[in-house]
Design a protein around this motif. Structure first.
Motif, short mmCIF file in Angstrom:
data_model
loop_
_atom_site.label_atom_id
_atom_site.label_comp_id
_atom_site.label_asym_id
_atom_site.label_seq_id
_atom_site.Cartn_x
_atom_site.Cartn_y
_atom_site.Cartn_z
N HIS A 198 1.51 4.96 -2.70
CA HIS A 198 1.81 6.38 -2.46
C HIS A 198 3.01 6.93 -3.19
N GLU A 205 -5.78 9.32 -0.21
CA GLU A 205 -6.13 7.89 -0.16
C GLU A 205 -7.20 7.49 -1.18
N HIS A 263 0.84 -1.21 0.00
CA HIS A 263 0.00 0.00 0.00
C HIS A 263 0.88 1.26 0.00
N ASP A 264 1.82 1.31 0.92
CA ASP A 264 2.59 2.55 1.09
C ASP A 264 3.51 2.85 -0.09
#
Ligand code: HBI
Ligand code: FE
Length: 288
Positions: free
Chosen positions: A132, A173, A127-128
């Motif tokens: 991102h 997000e 996810h990170d």
């Protein structure tokens, strides 16, 4: 978001950072990363904002295996001055904001297990880093993230962290952006999720509403299901302008007198891209 305990765990520095420990990833973990990566990379072209794909390429994230932060940081730092630092999981809000304000993105160093392939609550390295980091190579989005961190530090002093958490949620997000040929994804929570990458763009259930700063900061959010409302920005430039160049203190004061907005509510002033059926959320509610 989930509360983290106040002092760093054993082995972490005062700013909660830890070594990535890249040598400790197993072959099975590298293979799971590759599987997650391939599933998203096959689906996202044409659905995600072009800057995301450009970031993956520029940072050489298309190479197999879990990325080494030191190598990633050489390229990321050259592009925008950002770097990725490893943390054990969620960190306290003030620690998180301070990292962002200094162009450091805190990323979990652990990978989900195979049974969590579609959902886990704590932000892991997939996810990170996949979600991102590509956009941190975009100069405008990079500035937005720093401005968000600086705004967070100020909000903490004004008792307004929840307002900013909503802004983060509905942009960084779960944000959507207008493209030349329709809506595109940019939120990391969406682009790191196979199911939500389809749902957020194509499903008739959710509302898709033009971004409005005050509206967003009044809107509650769900952390355990697909969103019932997504907010659509015009461009990263516009998002940066609406936030970095705005004094939030008077907005927080004014919003204190206004009621929260529910996760599925539509208001008369909303600029609607889609008025959702909410069929998904209703079916979910019926199940429980
Ligand atoms: N910590 N590691 C990590 N990642 C996050 O996204 C994060 C966090 N701590 C606090 C936080 N997010 C949010 O509460 C803020 O955006 C408001
Ligand atoms: Fe995230």
């Amino acid at each position: 978001m989930t509360q983290a305990s106040e002092s760093p765990p054993d082995g972490a520095a005062a700013d909660w950072t830890i070594p990535q420990g890249w040598d400790r990833y197993t072959a099975a973990e590298h293979a799971l990363w590759d599987r997650l990566f391939a599933r998203q990379a096959d689906m996202l072209p044409g659905r995600v904002v072009p800057q995301f794909i450009a970031g993956l390429d520029m940072l050489r994230m298309t190479q197999p295996g879990i990325p080494r932060f030191d190598e990633l940081n050489d390229r990321l730092n050259a592009a925008t001055g950002w770097q990725v630092v490893a943390v054990p999981g969620l960190v306290p809000d003030d620690v998180f904001f301070d990292h962002l304000a200094h162009r450091r993105f805190p990323a979990g160093n652990f990978l989900r297990t195979p049974d969590q392939i579609d959902y886990l609550q704590e932000p892991d390295i997939f996810h990170d880093v996949f979600g991102h980091v590509p956009l941190l190579a975009d100069p405008v989005f990079a500035d937005y993230m720093q401005a968000y961190g600086e705004g967070g530090l100020r909000a903490a002093g004004l008792g307004a962290i929840e307002r900013l958490a909503r802004l983060y949620w509905y942009t960084v997000e779960f944000g959507l952006i207008r493209g030349n040929d329709g809506l595109r994804l940019y939120g990391a929570g969406i682009v790191s999720s196979f199911g939500e990458s389809i749902f957020a763009l194509d499903d008739p259930s959710p509302n898709r509403v033009g971004f409005d700063l005050r509206r967003v900061m009044r809107t509650r959010y769900k952390i355990d299901d697909y969103q019932q409302t997504y907010f659509v920005i015009d461009s990263f430039d516009d998002l940066l302008r609406q936030t970095a160049e705005t004094d939030f203190a008077p907005i927080y004061a004014a919003l204190a007198a206004e009621p929260d907005i529910g996760t599925d509510e539509v208001l008369p002033g909303d600029r609607m891209f889609t008025r959702g059926t909410q069929a998904w959320a209703r079916a979910r509610a019926g199940q429980s």
